[in-house]
Every structure is written in structure tokens, then in C-alpha cells.
Design a protein around this motif. Sequence first.
Motif, short mmCIF file in Angstrom:
data_model
loop_
_atom_site.label_atom_id
_atom_site.label_comp_id
_atom_site.label_asym_id
_atom_site.label_seq_id
_atom_site.Cartn_x
_atom_site.Cartn_y
_atom_site.Cartn_z
N TYR A 105 -27.12 -35.96 -44.96
CA TYR A 105 -28.39 -35.25 -45.00
C TYR A 105 -28.91 -35.19 -43.56
N SER A 106 -29.56 -34.09 -43.21
CA SER A 106 -30.06 -33.94 -41.85
C SER A 106 -31.41 -33.22 -41.85
N PHE A 107 -32.20 -33.46 -40.81
CA PHE A 107 -33.40 -32.66 -40.59
C PHE A 107 -33.64 -32.53 -39.09
N LEU A 108 -34.46 -31.54 -38.74
CA LEU A 108 -34.68 -31.20 -37.34
C LEU A 108 -36.08 -31.59 -36.88
N THR A 109 -36.17 -32.04 -35.62
CA THR A 109 -37.45 -32.36 -34.99
C THR A 109 -37.44 -31.83 -33.56
#
Length: 351
Positions: A139-143
Motif C-alpha cells: 500500500y502506498s500514499f503520496l505526500t
Amino acid sequence: MPGKQPEPRPAAAVASEHDTKDSLGGLTPEELQQGQEAALALEERMALGAQTLVHAEVEQLYQEVRPLGQGRFGRVVLVTHCQKGASTGTGTTMALKQLPKTSTSLRSFLYEFCVGLSLGTHPAIVAAYGIGIESADSYSFLTEPILHGDLIAFIQPKVGLTPSEAAQRCAAQLASALEHIHALGLVYRDLKPENVLVCDPTCQHVKLADFGHTRPRGTLLRLAGPPIPYTAPELCALPPLPEGLPIQPALDAWALGVLVFCLLTGYFPWDQPLEDTDPFYEDFLVWRASRQAQDRPQPWFGLAPAADALLWELLDPHPRRRSPVGAVRGYLGQPWRQQDEEASGLKEGRQ
């Protein structure tokens, strides 16, 4: 970085009105309601986040530029958008936090992702972008990207953060970030130099990151594993409820006090806040009780009276007497180290 963790139970599920007034950080009805509202808002955001996850392999969407950080449960890399036919990524750089499915549940991923989104825009908090990705293995998310590492690299052993003004600047920014989190009914719970990212080579601007341990106010919590210097003493005692201690912003105030001490001295004030186990903590309690100069613990030598006063407020062993994180503002502009105080006196003498 968070991995698979047991989910704490909301205080509302078990706490009666009598329980919430317990002396070890019990909640008033207003505080309990604030935490309940924050928990409900997060659940709604997580449900929406699950529906809007992008299902794709990260390599199909983003080109890795370089690693930014590696933790026990995942990694953070600098990326750019991939374009069809291009050999490299193009456009604005972003930070991508990638958590393997082997150590991260979908719920824990959504939780951290959505806590970051719920914090909105604050100058001392890493901005989260509303893009979550589920790949076959992660799972990944961007900042937003923060490119100068974390605060631990700027703290010199037995010296602290230099120049001395940097310690105050850093403490003020972190106090503001924590106040913002508390105003939303949340408790950060993971303040340490590794979670404070530095935005520039001279440490003018810092930002708080990693929200996997953040919980709504009033969530019941038990200490898992041995305490560390940042662990508040009320977490080390028997909890007021069988399910745990209803957490309060006072936990973050304690951790901020320990971090300020590290910024000023370059080491921890103690290893564990346990009176019968850690002699440094026991010496601190003796000094607090006597208020006598001869009882001042050796690790505290070199601090100016303003730093003493601030740290006594933030490191009060009793959570209901502990000052909030905003107490930092009352001591800005005053010397926090004796050498600063002496230098200021010399300067005034020349004028």
C-alpha cells in the motif's frame, strides 16, 4: 512507520461517567465527545478512502528518484510521474510512502493515510496528497517531499541543536503542529527526532510526519513493551480502566519536554520514567520535590532558568498538572542555555 498493530478500543465503548474522572488522565464529558467526533470523522474518511484507492503497480505510475527514508515497516522514496514512452519520470517530485502488505493491514494503512489527510494544511506538518495506491504487494500514499532528512541528524551528542536559536525555533514549530492536532481531537503519540523532518540545510523549518500512532482523544491505550524516554509516566502505571488509559494531549506534552531536553543537551534526561528503575529519573523527582540547587541532577547542568521552568511544566509527572504544549511560547526569546545567558549578560555589559 506503523505495521500491524492491535486497534485500541474507543473509550466510549467502556468508560462510564465515573471512569472519565479518574485521576490518571480521565476525560470530562466534553473531552470524551471531542474524541468521539474525531473517531467518527476518521471512520467516514477511511470508508471513502477505501473506495477511491488506485489499484496499480507503483512502477507503472511513478519513477523512483532516490530513497528518502527506511523504517521497520516500510520506506519513503522521492518519485516523479511516469509518462508513457518516457525513460524517466517528469514533473513535480513527491514523496511516496510504501508499506508492504506482509506487515501492514488495509485498515492500518487507511488509518495513517486518512489521519494525514484530516490534518489539512499546517506549516509544520507534512502535507498529505489524496492519492492512495494498492499494489499486489504493498500500500502506498503520496505526500510533499522533505529533502533534508530527519532531526536526529542535526542533534549533536552532548551538544544538542546548534546554533541555540534553532532549538527554540524547532520547539515552537512542533508545539504549533501538536496544538493543531489536539484541536482536532487527536493525540499524536509518536514525537521523536526521527519523526521530525527538516526542510532546509540550516534547520530553519521542520515538519511533523508519520501519523500511524495518532489516535482520537480518549482512545484506551495500554503500554506495549518497555517504556522509552518519551513515554509519559502515567502510561507506566496501572491503567485506571482494565482496557487501558484514556489518552490525552498531556502525553504529547511530556514527549515534547523530552525532545526539548534533547535539543538543548544532545542526550535523553533518562532512559525510562520509572522511579524505582532509572536513577536519572529518580534524581529528577528528588530535585522537583526539594527545589534545592544542590539536588540538581548532573544532566541538567548547563540549562538556563527559563529552560528549567519550561521543562518542569512539560515534564510534570502528574498529567492533569502538566502544561499544554503551547507553554513553549511563553519562554521564546529567553536564554535556554547558561552559555546563552552569559553571552547576553556580556553583551549588555558592553553597551
